[in-house]
Design a protein around this motif. Structure first.
Motif, PDB file in Angstrom:
ATOM      1  N   HIS A  23       0.745  -1.168  -0.116  1.00  0.00           N
ATOM      2  CA  HIS A  23       0.133  -0.219  -0.009  1.00  0.00           C
ATOM      3  C   HIS A  23       0.884   1.240   0.037  1.00  0.00           C
ATOM      4  CE1 HIS A  23      -3.614  -2.336   0.521  1.00  0.00           C
ATOM      5  NE2 HIS A  23      -2.984  -3.023   1.623  1.00  0.00           N
ATOM      6  N   ARG A  24       0.483   1.983  -0.730  1.00  0.00           N
ATOM      7  CA  ARG A  24       1.442   3.313  -0.921  1.00  0.00           C
ATOM      8  C   ARG A  24       0.599   4.578  -0.502  1.00  0.00           C
ATOM      9  NH1 ARG A  24       6.315   2.477  -1.483  1.00  0.00           N
ATOM     10  NH2 ARG A  24       6.654   4.371  -2.683  1.00  0.00           N
ATOM     11  N   SER A  25      -0.751   4.717  -0.274  1.00  0.00           N
ATOM     12  CA  SER A  25      -1.267   5.766   0.170  1.00  0.00           C
ATOM     13  C   SER A  25      -2.241   5.328   1.353  1.00  0.00           C
ATOM     14  CB  SER A  25      -2.297   6.396  -0.922  1.00  0.00           C
ATOM     15  OG  SER A  25      -2.564   7.615  -0.457  1.00  0.00           O
ATOM     16  N   ARG A 116      -5.247  17.485  -3.412  1.00  0.00           N
ATOM     17  CA  ARG A 116      -4.814  16.578  -4.661  1.00  0.00           C
ATOM     18  C   ARG A 116      -3.793  17.018  -5.482  1.00  0.00           C
ATOM     19  NH1 ARG A 116      -8.746  13.312  -5.725  1.00  0.00           N
ATOM     20  NH2 ARG A 116      -7.310  12.142  -7.396  1.00  0.00           N
ATOM     21  N   LEU A 119      -0.626  15.808  -3.606  1.00  0.00           N
ATOM     22  CA  LEU A 119      -0.658  14.221  -3.629  1.00  0.00           C
ATOM     23  C   LEU A 119      -0.482  13.737  -4.866  1.00  0.00           C
ATOM     24  CD1 LEU A 119      -3.604  13.513  -1.241  1.00  0.00           C
ATOM     25  CD2 LEU A 119      -1.415  13.074  -0.642  1.00  0.00           C
ATOM     26  N   ASP A 120      -1.020  14.173  -5.940  1.00  0.00           N
ATOM     27  CA  ASP A 120      -0.817  13.789  -7.447  1.00  0.00           C
ATOM     28  C   ASP A 120       0.494  14.069  -7.914  1.00  0.00           C
ATOM     29  OD1 ASP A 120      -3.408  12.844  -7.164  1.00  0.00           O
ATOM     30  OD2 ASP A 120      -4.285  14.368  -8.216  1.00  0.00           O
ATOM     31  N   LYS A 127       2.338   7.878   0.988  1.00  0.00           N
ATOM     32  CA  LYS A 127       1.376   9.106   1.502  1.00  0.00           C
ATOM     33  C   LYS A 127       0.537   8.361   2.911  1.00  0.00           C
ATOM     34  CE  LYS A 127       1.441  10.761  -2.877  1.00  0.00           C
ATOM     35  NZ  LYS A 127       1.931   9.838  -4.162  1.00  0.00           N
ATOM     36  N   LEU A 129      -1.868   9.463   5.576  1.00  0.00           N
ATOM     37  CA  LEU A 129      -2.915  10.488   5.738  1.00  0.00           C
ATOM     38  C   LEU A 129      -3.490  10.362   7.224  1.00  0.00           C
ATOM     39  CD1 LEU A 129      -2.988   9.408   2.397  1.00  0.00           C
ATOM     40  CD2 LEU A 129      -4.279  11.152   2.347  1.00  0.00           C
ATOM     41  N   VAL A 145      -7.946   8.752  -2.599  1.00  0.00           N
ATOM     42  CA  VAL A 145      -6.698   9.159  -2.018  1.00  0.00           C
ATOM     43  C   VAL A 145      -6.164   7.953  -1.140  1.00  0.00           C
ATOM     44  CG1 VAL A 145      -7.259  11.774  -2.126  1.00  0.00           C
ATOM     45  CG2 VAL A 145      -7.924  10.457  -0.112  1.00  0.00           C
ATOM     46  N   ALA A 146      -6.810   7.358  -0.961  1.00  0.00           N
ATOM     47  CA  ALA A 146      -6.145   6.038  -0.115  1.00  0.00           C
ATOM     48  C   ALA A 146      -6.600   4.804  -0.446  1.00  0.00           C
ATOM     49  CB  ALA A 146      -6.701   6.330   1.584  1.00  0.00           C
ATOM     50  N   ASP A 147      -5.750   3.864  -0.392  1.00  0.00           N
ATOM     51  CA  ASP A 147      -5.573   2.253  -0.698  1.00  0.00           C
ATOM     52  C   ASP A 147      -5.688   1.552   0.486  1.00  0.00           C
ATOM     53  OD1 ASP A 147      -2.928   2.285   0.198  1.00  0.00           O
ATOM     54  OD2 ASP A 147      -2.241   1.956  -2.057  1.00  0.00           O
TER      55      ASP A 147
END
Length: 457
Positions: A23-25, A116, A119-120, A127, A129, A145-147
């Motif tokens: 997971h990256r976000s 955004r 973040l982008d 990331k 959050l 924005v989140a996984d």
């Protein structure tokens, strides 16, 4: 350097495990007043120690100095750290090097265009959050924005284990909520002004004297004028008070905060300040004079007083009926990245049960008996109309009992260990149930997670 508490260390490990899962976000839910900045500082310290850059985004200038102080205390290499407001970062994206880790504070704001853009701009960065409330007024979820979602301890657990102070909640009825109107999901200043009775400031002072005399308090008002009038009313009553707002200069604000911290000021009244992030550990009483539709604001308001101290009981005086919209701040809640309007199972909060307000002392509670738990007064028979369902009573469960029940659930498979896992790593009903027991989550959380994973249909 700060030493992470056990629950903070557990959350740190969950974040690391989520990153190891790819997971990256990651959205990290951490209740207000539980030291999420310390956890972020520890991650930042380890990142900069390896030569990695970190970026920390806030949305209020008051928070920047506080975060920098925590990072320095934790041993973060500040040459590799950028801390600033989202508006500042959006203006300098082309000149800022890509961070290895990008932190977002109060990340329930992260769907806004300004966030955004930042973040982008950094697709390779991890990331993280952080927020106390992964919830937005419009019901929109956070999958954009989140996984993954890492959920912190429930407030009830934190109180039981001495990490937050227990509360006494009072709700004198002094506002006509039928006249409140909303704009973009929140109550308008004009409708609040029309709803508030003219004598509310005098009553606010009187109730403070009656319920929290001598305690340091912070009062949340709905505009600058109301903050100033309330401070004047306190001073007239011989209680030292100052009003602060966005119009107060930084120098004056810093002076007021410093005086408050040493006890020279007893009550600070404010409009639109001291909600998210800023640390004021000496607050023992919160006075709510601003109704809100925002669960995030409600919890930030109420929990401002819950920094623990031996023998302390925080006092919350709710003049505006916020408790009727959200339940008590200590309620257990279920969080999700999904849109909150998708289905009945994807709720962000516990079902709101009706509260009882004692007519004698204004104590506010979920009724389980015929007497007030605060003053012992008999509850009139007429209040039985809003009596709480006995099947849904709040019950605080000791940590060792939760562990024992969790052990029973997983004893059929001795190799199963859920303590260091994130919800995304749970793959069976047994694991979900054990995890829920360990974290004091309700059955609805197990059902929702099982539905998401396809374990039930």
């Amino acid at each position: 350097m700060f030493q992470l508490r056990d629950y903070q260390l557990e959350q740190y490990r969950q974040i690391v495990n989520s990153m190891k899962q790819g997971h990256r976000s990651i959205m990290v839910q951490s209740p207000p007043r539980t030291g999420k900045t310390v956890v972020m500082a520890e991650i930042a310290r380890r990142t900069t120690a390896k030569g990695g850059r970190v970026m920390f985004i806030v949305h209020r200038k008051e928070i920047v100095d506080q975060v920098m102080s925590t990072f320095k205390t934790q041993g973060v290499n500040m040459n590799l750290a950028k801390i600033g407001m989202v508006q500042t970062f959006t203006r300098h994206l082309d000149s800022l090097p890509e961070p290895a880790v990008l932190f977002v504070d109060e990340a329930h704001h992260a769907l806004a265009k300004s966030y955004r853009r930042v973040l982008d701009r950094y697709p390779k960065a991890v990331k993280l959050l952080f927020t106390g409330t992964p919830y937005r007024l419009n019901g929109k979820g956070f999958h954009d924005v989140a996984d993954d979602l890492v959920v912190g301890k429930q407030i009830s657990w934190l109180i039981q284990n001495g990490n937050l102070a227990p509360i006494d909640y009072y709700a004198p009825k002094q506002i006509d909520t039928s006249d409140l109107r909303t704009k973009r999901g929140e109550f308008t200043e004009e409708s609040i002004a029309n709803s508030v009775k003219p004598k509310i400031y005098g009553n606010a002072v009187k109730n403070y004297q009656q319920l929290a005399a001598g305690k340091q308090a912070i009062a949340y008002t709905y505009n600058v004028e109301s903050a100033e009038k309330l401070a004047e009313a306190f001073n007239t009553a011989g209680i030292t008070a100052r009003a602060v707002s966005g119009k107060t200069s930084k120098e004056d604000r810093d002076e007021i905060i410093a005086a408050y911290r040493v006890g020279a000021i007893q009550v600070v009244t404010n409009a639109e300040l001291f909600t998210e992030g800023l640390d004021l550990p000496s607050v023992d009483c919160v006075i709510m004079l601003r109704p809100t539709q925002s669960l995030s604001l409600f919890l930030q308001f109420g929990m401002r007083s819950m920094n623990p101290r031996p023998g302390k009981r925080a006092i919350i005086i709710d003049h505006v009926g916020n408790v009727e919209r959200f339940g008590l701040p200590t309620d257990d809640r279920v969080w999700t990245l999904d849109d909150t309007k998708k289905s009945k199972s994807s709720t962000t909060t516990s079902d709101i049960k009706p509260v009882t307000v004692c007519e004698q002392c204004f104590g506010t509670f979920y009724r389980t008996a015929d007497t007030c738990p605060y003053c012992g007064a008999i509850i009139p028979v007429k209040e039985r109309k809003i009596e709480v369902d006995e099947e849904a009573e709040l019950q605080k469960v000791e940590a060792d009992k939760r562990l024992a029940r969790a052990k029973k659930i997983i004893e059929s498979n001795a190799t199963m260990a859920v303590a260091d896992k994130t919800p995304g790593q749970l793959n069976s009903m047994a694991e979900l149930k054990a995890y829920a027991e360990l974290h004091n989550y309700k059955h609805g959380w197990v059902y929702y997670q099982a539905k998401m994973k396809g374990l039930i249909h």
